[in-house]
Design a protein around this motif. Sequence first.
Motif, short mmCIF file in Angstrom:
data_model
loop_
_atom_site.label_atom_id
_atom_site.label_comp_id
_atom_site.label_asym_id
_atom_site.label_seq_id
_atom_site.Cartn_x
_atom_site.Cartn_y
_atom_site.Cartn_z
N SER A 12 0.85 -1.19 0.00
CA SER A 12 0.00 0.00 0.00
C SER A 12 0.88 1.24 0.00
O SER A 12 2.02 1.20 0.50
N THR A 13 0.35 2.32 -0.55
CA THR A 13 1.06 3.60 -0.47
C THR A 13 0.99 4.19 0.93
O THR A 13 1.71 5.13 1.24
N ARG A 14 0.10 3.61 1.79
CA ARG A 14 -0.04 4.11 3.16
C ARG A 14 -0.12 2.91 4.11
O ARG A 14 -1.17 2.29 4.25
N VAL A 15 1.00 2.58 4.72
CA VAL A 15 1.07 1.51 5.72
C VAL A 15 1.41 2.16 7.06
O VAL A 15 2.41 2.89 7.17
N VAL A 16 0.58 1.92 8.08
CA VAL A 16 0.81 2.52 9.39
C VAL A 16 1.74 1.60 10.18
O VAL A 16 1.37 0.48 10.57
N ASP A 55 -5.56 2.70 -0.33
CA ASP A 55 -6.20 2.32 0.92
C ASP A 55 -5.13 2.08 1.98
O ASP A 55 -4.01 1.66 1.67
N VAL A 56 -5.47 2.32 3.23
CA VAL A 56 -4.49 2.28 4.30
C VAL A 56 -4.43 0.89 4.91
O VAL A 56 -5.46 0.30 5.24
N LEU A 57 -3.21 0.39 5.08
CA LEU A 57 -3.00 -0.89 5.75
C LEU A 57 -2.66 -0.61 7.21
O LEU A 57 -1.63 0.01 7.52
N LEU A 58 -3.57 -1.04 8.10
CA LEU A 58 -3.41 -0.85 9.54
C LEU A 58 -3.13 -2.19 10.20
O LEU A 58 -3.56 -3.23 9.70
N PRO A 59 -2.50 -2.19 11.38
CA PRO A 59 -2.52 -3.42 12.16
C PRO A 59 -3.95 -3.70 12.61
O PRO A 59 -4.73 -2.77 12.89
N LEU A 368 -1.61 -3.27 26.96
CA LEU A 368 -2.34 -3.43 28.21
C LEU A 368 -2.48 -4.90 28.57
O LEU A 368 -2.28 -5.30 29.72
N ALA A 369 -2.84 -5.71 27.59
CA ALA A 369 -3.10 -7.13 27.83
C ALA A 369 -1.85 -8.00 27.72
O ALA A 369 -1.92 -9.21 27.98
N GLY A 370 -0.72 -7.41 27.35
CA GLY A 370 0.49 -8.21 27.17
C GLY A 370 0.48 -9.06 25.93
O GLY A 370 1.14 -10.11 25.88
N LEU A 371 -0.25 -8.63 24.90
CA LEU A 371 -0.34 -9.37 23.65
C LEU A 371 0.82 -8.95 22.75
O LEU A 371 0.70 -8.09 21.87
N THR A 372 1.97 -9.56 22.94
CA THR A 372 3.19 -9.10 22.31
C THR A 372 3.24 -9.38 20.81
O THR A 372 4.07 -8.80 20.10
N ARG A 373 2.36 -10.23 20.31
CA ARG A 373 2.34 -10.52 18.87
C ARG A 373 1.29 -9.69 18.13
O ARG A 373 1.13 -9.83 16.92
N LYS A 374 0.57 -8.85 18.85
CA LYS A 374 -0.48 -8.05 18.25
C LYS A 374 -0.12 -6.56 18.32
O LYS A 374 0.79 -6.16 19.03
N GLY A 375 -0.87 -5.73 17.57
CA GLY A 375 -0.83 -4.30 17.80
C GLY A 375 0.11 -3.47 16.98
O GLY A 375 0.17 -2.25 17.18
N ALA A 376 0.85 -4.06 16.04
CA ALA A 376 1.77 -3.25 15.22
C ALA A 376 2.14 -4.03 13.97
O ALA A 376 2.14 -5.27 13.97
N ILE A 377 2.47 -3.28 12.92
CA ILE A 377 2.99 -3.88 11.69
C ILE A 377 4.50 -3.81 11.76
O ILE A 377 5.14 -2.79 11.44
N GLU A 378 5.09 -4.90 12.25
CA GLU A 378 6.55 -5.02 12.33
C GLU A 378 6.91 -6.50 12.37
O GLU A 378 6.08 -7.36 12.72
N ALA A 379 8.13 -6.80 12.00
CA ALA A 379 8.57 -8.18 11.90
C ALA A 379 8.39 -8.90 13.24
O ALA A 379 8.65 -8.35 14.31
N GLY A 380 7.89 -10.14 13.16
CA GLY A 380 7.71 -10.97 14.33
C GLY A 380 6.31 -10.94 14.91
O GLY A 380 5.97 -11.80 15.73
N ARG A 381 5.50 -9.98 14.49
CA ARG A 381 4.11 -9.92 14.97
C ARG A 381 3.21 -10.78 14.08
O ARG A 381 3.54 -11.10 12.94
N ALA A 383 0.40 -11.58 11.49
CA ALA A 383 0.02 -10.85 10.27
C ALA A 383 -1.47 -10.54 10.29
O ALA A 383 -2.26 -11.07 9.51
N ASP A 384 -1.85 -9.69 11.25
CA ASP A 384 -3.24 -9.25 11.44
C ASP A 384 -3.37 -7.83 10.91
O ASP A 384 -2.63 -6.94 11.37
N PHE A 385 -4.31 -7.60 10.00
CA PHE A 385 -4.42 -6.29 9.36
C PHE A 385 -5.88 -5.90 9.16
O PHE A 385 -6.77 -6.74 9.07
N ALA A 386 -6.08 -4.60 9.06
CA ALA A 386 -7.32 -4.04 8.54
C ALA A 386 -6.95 -3.13 7.38
O ALA A 386 -5.96 -2.41 7.44
N VAL A 387 -7.73 -3.19 6.32
CA VAL A 387 -7.54 -2.31 5.17
C VAL A 387 -8.68 -1.31 5.18
O VAL A 387 -9.86 -1.67 5.10
N LEU A 388 -8.32 -0.02 5.29
CA LEU A 388 -9.30 1.04 5.49
C LEU A 388 -9.26 2.05 4.35
O LEU A 388 -8.17 2.49 3.95
#
Length: 447
Positions: A12-16, A55-59, A368-381, A383-388
């Motif tokens: 995407s031209t816009r990845v958060v 369209d924006v690619l969000l975590p 908050l919940a200690g979900l270290t594999r969630k919440g950001a687009i970065e290596a090791g997380r 691959a959960d995304f929303a396209v907005l």
Amino acid sequence: MSGVDVNLVLRSTRVVTPEGTRPAAVAVAGGTIDAVLPYDADVPAGARLEDFGDDVLLPGLVDTHVHVNDPGRTEWEGFWTATRAAAAGGITTLLDMPLNSLPPTTTVDHLRTKQQVAAPKAHVDTGFWGGAIPSNVKDLRPLYEAGVFGFKCFLSPSGVEEFPELDQEQLARSMAEIAGFGGLLIVHAEDPHHLADAPQRPGPAYADFLASRPRDAENTAIEGLIAHARRLNARIHVLHLSSSDALPLIAAAKREGVRVTVESCPHFLTLTAEEVPDGATEFKCCPPIREAANQDTLWAGLADGTIDCIVSDHSPCTTDLKTPDFASAWGGISSLQLGLPAIWTEARRRGHSLDDVVRWMSTAPAELAGLTRKGAIEAGRDADFAVLAPEATFTVDPAELFHRNQVTAYAGKTLHGVVRSSWLRGARIVSDGNLAEPTGRLLERDR
């Protein structure tokens, strides 16, 4: 890249990303983000390319405050309907609250019952909070060891008899027990004495209902909560903050080093008391939607970091329980599918960016919940995304919502931000409103 076989590239031209929004290509291998690459990076041989244009690619969003009500009150909601609504709204992880289901999540056996019900129905990854009630101090550590993410309690009546509130002595006892094993206590903070002293006038007038849940009830409860946390060195989280008067108290506690975090909700940040029609109990929640000036100060608290995150407090019920009498109607706002566009609509009006929205609705709840594999687009997380499509608009039609009961305070509102698709561990689970079969996993707290 890591050398693992990349099977998917999302572009995407816009990845958060944690470093800001930029053109990028996200390489996915085995359901995990392998690398965030330059936009024009070569696509590895054998990998599928999904190009989202502008369209924006969000975590994927993380909603840590959802009342699924399953089992026991599935006519109110349920894991099948709630997780479908979440996925359609760009939420790829949710945590279920311990009450409004039968049984409540107050013992390990009750947790196992809930997990068995949820497992075949979850369209998104799903975890569970435990409950702290007067009778279950002995159950708190076993629940924690069984994987709950923390414990919810009420300081005033919850509205259901099987989940009673804690008095101050019981609160201190539960908080000390939870602090002893390093857990998190999340609190519905309204003082019962202030509520009892407030005027109670039944009827359809929203002003009367608002007067029955005064800001002082929140402020006093939060003040006492912070005092206990300070004394016990406990970790606490204030649920669904609606009174902006409490912000200076919370900010001071944070500066002092008290381990307190705070959430607010889309309804407090986008709806105002002034707009609630008499008898419109789809707007009823506890604590209540307050005045526009109060909302402005809540947004200031988000901007300066006093409020950490935004979560839905999705608390649905059957249509018949939303009687026109604010005193007797069930209190709860249904917004699971609409939280992202509702917040984005107001955030953009106030000059905030999608980076801010992602921090409030994905990164901070995951932390908050200690979900270290969630919440950001970065290596090791994951691959959960929303396209907005953030510039696109739609008008809320309750009949188009996936919630079991299509009652919403947002009916008829025109919102910015259309969720085009949602992805869970590299698989598309929603595409333009069409849902795949459920592939959500049941989550337990990282040990």
